[in-house]
Design an enzyme around this catalytic site. Structure first.
Site, short mmCIF file in Angstrom:
data_model
loop_
_atom_site.label_atom_id
_atom_site.label_comp_id
_atom_site.label_asym_id
_atom_site.label_seq_id
_atom_site.Cartn_x
_atom_site.Cartn_y
_atom_site.Cartn_z
N TYR A 34 6.41 6.21 -10.12
CA TYR A 34 6.03 4.79 -10.14
C TYR A 34 5.86 4.29 -11.58
O TYR A 34 4.75 4.22 -12.09
CB TYR A 34 4.72 4.59 -9.35
CG TYR A 34 4.78 5.10 -7.92
CD1 TYR A 34 5.67 4.56 -7.00
CD2 TYR A 34 3.92 6.12 -7.49
CE1 TYR A 34 5.71 5.01 -5.69
CE2 TYR A 34 3.97 6.58 -6.18
CZ TYR A 34 4.85 6.02 -5.28
OH TYR A 34 4.90 6.47 -3.98
N SER A 39 0.01 -3.51 -7.97
CA SER A 39 -1.13 -4.40 -7.78
C SER A 39 -2.40 -3.73 -7.23
O SER A 39 -3.42 -3.67 -7.91
CB SER A 39 -0.69 -5.53 -6.85
OG SER A 39 -1.76 -6.29 -6.42
N TRP A 40 -2.33 -3.20 -5.99
CA TRP A 40 -3.61 -2.68 -5.46
C TRP A 40 -3.97 -1.35 -6.11
O TRP A 40 -5.14 -1.00 -6.19
CB TRP A 40 -3.66 -2.68 -3.92
CG TRP A 40 -2.98 -1.60 -3.11
CD1 TRP A 40 -1.84 -0.93 -3.39
CD2 TRP A 40 -3.45 -1.10 -1.84
NE1 TRP A 40 -1.54 -0.07 -2.36
CE2 TRP A 40 -2.51 -0.15 -1.40
CE3 TRP A 40 -4.55 -1.38 -1.03
CZ2 TRP A 40 -2.64 0.54 -0.18
CZ3 TRP A 40 -4.68 -0.70 0.18
CH2 TRP A 40 -3.75 0.24 0.59
N ASP A 41 -2.96 -0.64 -6.65
CA ASP A 41 -3.27 0.56 -7.43
C ASP A 41 -4.17 0.20 -8.60
O ASP A 41 -5.19 0.87 -8.86
CB ASP A 41 -1.99 1.20 -8.00
CG ASP A 41 -1.06 1.74 -6.93
OD1 ASP A 41 -0.58 0.94 -6.13
OD2 ASP A 41 -0.82 2.96 -6.92
N GLN A 112 0.52 -7.34 -2.49
CA GLN A 112 -0.14 -6.15 -1.91
C GLN A 112 -1.57 -6.54 -1.50
O GLN A 112 -2.01 -7.65 -1.79
CB GLN A 112 -0.15 -5.00 -2.92
CG GLN A 112 1.11 -4.14 -2.87
CD GLN A 112 0.94 -2.82 -3.60
OE1 GLN A 112 0.32 -2.76 -4.65
NE2 GLN A 112 1.50 -1.75 -3.05
N GLY A 172 0.96 -1.97 1.69
CA GLY A 172 0.58 -0.76 0.94
C GLY A 172 0.73 0.50 1.79
O GLY A 172 0.60 1.60 1.29
N ASP A 174 3.51 1.67 3.70
CA ASP A 174 4.91 1.27 3.89
C ASP A 174 5.52 1.64 5.23
O ASP A 174 6.12 0.81 5.88
CB ASP A 174 5.76 1.86 2.76
CG ASP A 174 5.16 1.61 1.39
OD1 ASP A 174 4.18 0.86 1.29
OD2 ASP A 174 5.66 2.20 0.42
N ARG A 207 9.08 10.97 1.85
CA ARG A 207 9.29 9.57 1.49
C ARG A 207 9.86 8.84 2.70
O ARG A 207 10.33 9.47 3.64
CB ARG A 207 10.30 9.46 0.32
CG ARG A 207 9.83 10.05 -1.00
CD ARG A 207 8.85 9.17 -1.72
NE ARG A 207 9.39 7.84 -2.01
CZ ARG A 207 8.62 6.79 -2.35
NH1 ARG A 207 7.32 6.93 -2.44
NH2 ARG A 207 9.17 5.61 -2.58
N TRP A 357 2.94 7.67 5.40
CA TRP A 357 1.85 6.93 6.07
C TRP A 357 1.84 7.19 7.57
O TRP A 357 1.31 6.39 8.34
CB TRP A 357 2.00 5.43 5.77
CG TRP A 357 1.69 5.10 4.33
CD1 TRP A 357 2.58 4.94 3.32
CD2 TRP A 357 0.39 4.94 3.73
NE1 TRP A 357 1.93 4.68 2.13
CE2 TRP A 357 0.59 4.67 2.35
CE3 TRP A 357 -0.92 5.00 4.23
CZ2 TRP A 357 -0.47 4.45 1.47
CZ3 TRP A 357 -1.97 4.78 3.34
CH2 TRP A 357 -1.74 4.52 1.99
N GLU A 400 -0.78 12.65 -4.38
CA GLU A 400 -0.67 11.32 -3.79
C GLU A 400 -1.30 11.32 -2.39
O GLU A 400 -2.05 10.43 -2.03
CB GLU A 400 0.82 10.95 -3.73
CG GLU A 400 1.08 9.49 -3.40
CD GLU A 400 2.57 9.16 -3.49
OE1 GLU A 400 3.39 10.07 -3.73
OE2 GLU A 400 2.92 7.99 -3.30
C1 9WN Z 1 6.25 0.64 -2.73
C2 9WN Z 1 2.35 2.78 -5.84
C3 9WN Z 1 2.69 2.44 -4.40
C4 9WN Z 1 1.45 2.19 -3.54
C5 9WN Z 1 1.77 2.08 -2.06
C6 9WN Z 1 2.56 3.33 -1.64
C7 9WN Z 1 3.81 3.45 -2.51
C8 9WN Z 1 5.79 2.06 -3.04
C9 9WN Z 1 6.90 3.06 -2.73
O1 9WN Z 1 3.45 3.53 -3.88
O2 9WN Z 1 4.64 2.32 -2.24
O3 9WN Z 1 5.24 -0.26 -3.14
O4 9WN Z 1 7.83 3.17 -3.55
O5 9WN Z 1 6.86 3.72 -1.69
O6 9WN Z 1 2.90 3.28 -0.31
O7 9WN Z 1 0.58 1.97 -1.31
O8 9WN Z 1 0.82 1.01 -3.95
O9 9WN Z 1 1.44 3.85 -5.87
#
Ligand code: 9WN
Length: 433
Positions: A34, A39-41, A112, A172, A174, A207, A357, A400
């Protein structure tokens, strides 16, 4: 006020992760998987960072707010264009800077869950003397108000006072089983080539699938092609999610505290928090004893027990709390004696302990449940979960997510919100209030 001491090894290791993922103005969720600001992270990360450096926690949130749109939305991702090849869809997919209401920094058009005002208040409380010196609350308050206004005006698509998400990424969570039925109506054939740089950092089995990605891209294209304008065009996915709306209500309570602290009127925020808490009642499923999602397009409730449906416990004055407590402590979740809270009903036929999830335990969700248990006086259960969360975070290098029973780690490691929230629980004022 200086930050209180935190338990030795865990604190040092968690701070190490947060330092390694710090870019100078915000924290990456993980350096490989990532590579932008999420955002919510960032809000969860700020809740942990406040124990290390309240100023850095303020900066984390204020950097995110630089990506806010003129219509008030806080985007799901604020992109670092120098790493556009490393995550898909990237800035070149969204082309947000061509949209008049978007900022000059490239972002996604999606959003998010709204945990930001809650985080801002917690960050302020960590250092109530230094916060006014930087005018932190007066600076963020109008932006957070605009964010909540966006939710109330552009996202109440069901007309019941709750916000809808227009894409699974916005929740969040997914590939939560809550979205399966609605996604069955969505084509998996986007125009755009589906790139998967995520698979360089995590196994496909951990994933979302190729088919799910096809649908995610298709929905994202539809939204992008209408310039992310909520009031124009048709939605192919529109869901009211319990956690999203519970975080909005919780954040309204924090906005009330912020308003009070800076001499503004807290009453409208308290009223909205109460209205949202009441409106959540429309997602309550008596038989399951928790909240479920509503599919706004066909006006049906998706009757599945996921962790999203117990998170409203973070709300004081939740009339359904006694029943939801029984559910979270019962056979579908903690009654199965997991180490942390499974993301999906362990008694469901399609429960999968290692698939994103669809079963594994996540650190942010378990942290929310801990806060919910404490809100409703269940300290013994909260203490046990908190101890397990901290132990698993340290033992497995801040994964994670984990298998709920064995604790086996999955997804990426050195994940920022895992470090931040474990650090929060390791501090006295992080875990008890
Ligand atoms: C898409 C960053 C994000 C979290 C989400 C989590 C995952 C992204 C992905 O990673 O989502 O936003 O690429 O799967 O599901 O909750 O904010 O950590």
């Amino acid at each position: 006020m200086s930050a209180p001491p935190v338990a030795g090894d865990l604190a040092a290791a968690a701070i190490g992760v947060l330092d390694a993922n710090w870019t100078g103005s915000y924290t990456l969720p993980a350096t490989g998987l990532y590579p932008h600001q999420w955002s919510w992270d960032s809000a969860f990360i700020a809740i942990g960072l406040r124990h290390v450096s309240p100023e850095r926690a303020q900066r984390e949130l204020e950097t995110l707010l630089m990506g806010q749109w003129a219509d008030g939305r806080i985007p799901q991702i604020v992109y670092d264009v120098s790493r556009d090849e490393d995550y898909s869809p990237g800035a070149s997919f969204w082309r947000s800077t061509q949209i008049p209401s978007a900022p000059s920094i490239p972002t996604t058009g999606l959003i998010q869950p709204p945990n930001h005002a809650w985080a801002a208040w917690e960050v302020h409380r960590a250092d109530p003397a230094a916060s006014p010196a930087r005018d932190f609350l007066p600076r963020v308050y109008p932006r957070l108000v605009a964010w909540h206004e966006y939710l109330g005006t552009r996202r109440d698509r069901g007309g019941r006072g709750l916000a809808s998400v227009v894409h699974p990424w916005e929740s969040g969570m997914d590939n939560s089983p809550l979205w399966d039925k609605a996604l069955a109506r969505v084509p998996s054939t986007p125009q755009h080539e589906i790139l998967r740089p995520d698979l360089l950092h995590a196994d496909l089995s951990e994933r979302p699938s190729e088919k799910e990605y096809g649908k995610y891209f298709w929905l994202a294209e539809q939204y992008r092609d209408r310039e992310c304008d909520d009031l124009r065009g048709e939605d192919s996915f529109l869901m009211e999610d319990p956690t999203f709306n519970a975080l909005w209500a919780r954040s309204e309570l924090s906005l009330a505290s912020i308003a009070e602290a800076i001499g503004r009127d807290p009453a409208p925020h308290r009223v909205r928090a109460a209205e949202l808490t009441a409106a959540l009642g429309g997602l309550y499923d008596e038989e399951l004893g928790l909240f479920v999602a509503r599919d706004v397009i066909d006006d049906t409730l998706v009757r599945k027990a996921t962790i999203s449906g117990v998170v409203p416990l973070i709300l004081p004055g939740l009339s359904q709390a006694p029943a939801v407590l029984r559910t979270v402590l019962g056979p579908r979740f903690l009654g199965s004696r997991p180490l942390m809270v499974p993301s999906y009903d362990v008694t469901a036929e399609d429960f999968q302990p290692a698939q994103y999830w669809r079963g594994p335990a996540w650190f942010n969700m378990t942290w929310l449940v801990i806060r919910g248990l404490r809100t409703h006086g269940r300290d013994a259960e909260a203490d046990a979960l908190s101890a397990n969360l901290r132990a698993l975070a340290l033992e497995h290098r801040f994964p994670e997510y984990v298998d709920p029973w064995t604790g086996a780690p999955h997804g990426t490691r050195n994940f920022s919100w895992t470090a931040a929230l474990a650090l929060d629980l390791a501090t006295f004022h992080g875990d008890r209030r």
